[in-house]
Design a protein around this motif. Structure first.
Motif, PDB file in Angstrom:
ATOM      1  N   LEU A   4      36.442  43.350  38.147  1.00 56.02           N
ATOM      2  CA  LEU A   4      36.112  44.715  37.717  1.00 56.02           C
ATOM      3  C   LEU A   4      34.607  44.896  37.591  1.00 56.02           C
ATOM      4  O   LEU A   4      34.080  45.982  37.841  1.00 56.02           O
ATOM      5  CB  LEU A   4      36.790  45.045  36.383  1.00 56.02           C
ATOM      6  N   TYR A   9      37.487  49.281  42.189  1.00 55.33           N
ATOM      7  CA  TYR A   9      38.816  49.529  41.632  1.00 55.33           C
ATOM      8  C   TYR A   9      38.929  50.930  41.035  1.00 55.33           C
ATOM      9  O   TYR A   9      37.926  51.554  40.697  1.00 55.33           O
ATOM     10  CB  TYR A   9      39.137  48.486  40.548  1.00 55.33           C
ATOM     11  N   ASN A 120      33.436  51.366  39.748  1.00 59.41           N
ATOM     12  CA  ASN A 120      34.861  51.684  39.663  1.00 59.41           C
ATOM     13  C   ASN A 120      34.998  53.173  39.385  1.00 59.41           C
ATOM     14  O   ASN A 120      34.047  53.824  38.965  1.00 59.41           O
ATOM     15  CB  ASN A 120      35.509  50.905  38.510  1.00 59.41           C
ATOM     16  N   GLN A 148      43.723  48.884  43.398  1.00 58.54           N
ATOM     17  CA  GLN A 148      42.712  48.637  44.423  1.00 58.54           C
ATOM     18  C   GLN A 148      43.022  49.507  45.634  1.00 58.54           C
ATOM     19  O   GLN A 148      44.086  49.367  46.252  1.00 58.54           O
ATOM     20  CB  GLN A 148      42.699  47.167  44.831  1.00 58.54           C
TER      21      GLN A 148
END
Length: 174
Positions: A4, A9, A120, A148
């Motif tokens: 992460l 993500y 992310n 993902q």
């Protein structure tokens, strides 16, 4: 956690703990927080603790997209300090079937969109939305589900982190 930190993500947060003594009395005027089930004091603390843990762990969110419901906006604001309201993240429960399907498809598209390199994307929304989109009922309040995005526009589910696990990962986040 290390993955992460590198980004790539989509993190789907169910809003933090709410005051269950209240109900959503008006699902049309979502700007009026007085007619909604909002975060409890415990939920406000939970959102802040999760945000502090995410920051301490060095997990970067380029975008924080949230449902127009006040409990989701407040979770995003307290945890991440920034947010963009996305109408397609509105609670799907009680929507007409065609609208529920449209919202599920919109969420699948968001889950399958690659975030900017090294970052992310965070989505803050509700239980029913994730269930309709990918068949997962996110429990408890404050849980995050990690996805993902794939090259083909699809998405792979990787796992979840419970709200209490964030603070366990960063004892100083309390």
């Amino acid at each position: 956690i290390h993955a992460l930190q590198k980004g790539g993500y989509v993190l789907y947060f169910r809003h933090a703990i709410t005051d269950r003594s209240r109900i959503d009395a008006d699902r049309v005027n979502l700007h009026n927080c007085a007619t909604q089930r909002n975060l409890s004091e415990e939920g406000q603390k939970q959102a802040r603790a999760i945000g502090k843990a995410v920051q301490t762990l060095g997990i970067t969110a380029a975008e924080v997209l949230t449902s127009p419901y006040c409990r989701c906006i407040d979770t995003a604001k307290l945890a991440f300090g920034k947010f963009t309201v996305v109408a397609d993240l509105v609670w799907t429960l009680g929507q007409p079937e065609a609208e529920t399907q449209r919202l599920a498809e919109a969420l699948r598209k968001l889950l399958g969109t690659q975030p900017p390199k090294g970052t992310n994307t965070v989505l803050v929304s509700h239980t029913a939305n994730l269930k309709e989109a990918v068949g997962i009922w996110p429990e408890p309040e404050g849980a995050v589900y990690i996805f993902q995005p794939r090259e083909d526009g699809g998405v792979s589910y990787l796992g979840s982190i419970g709200p209490e696990e964030w603070t366990a990962l960063t004892p100083t986040a309390e």
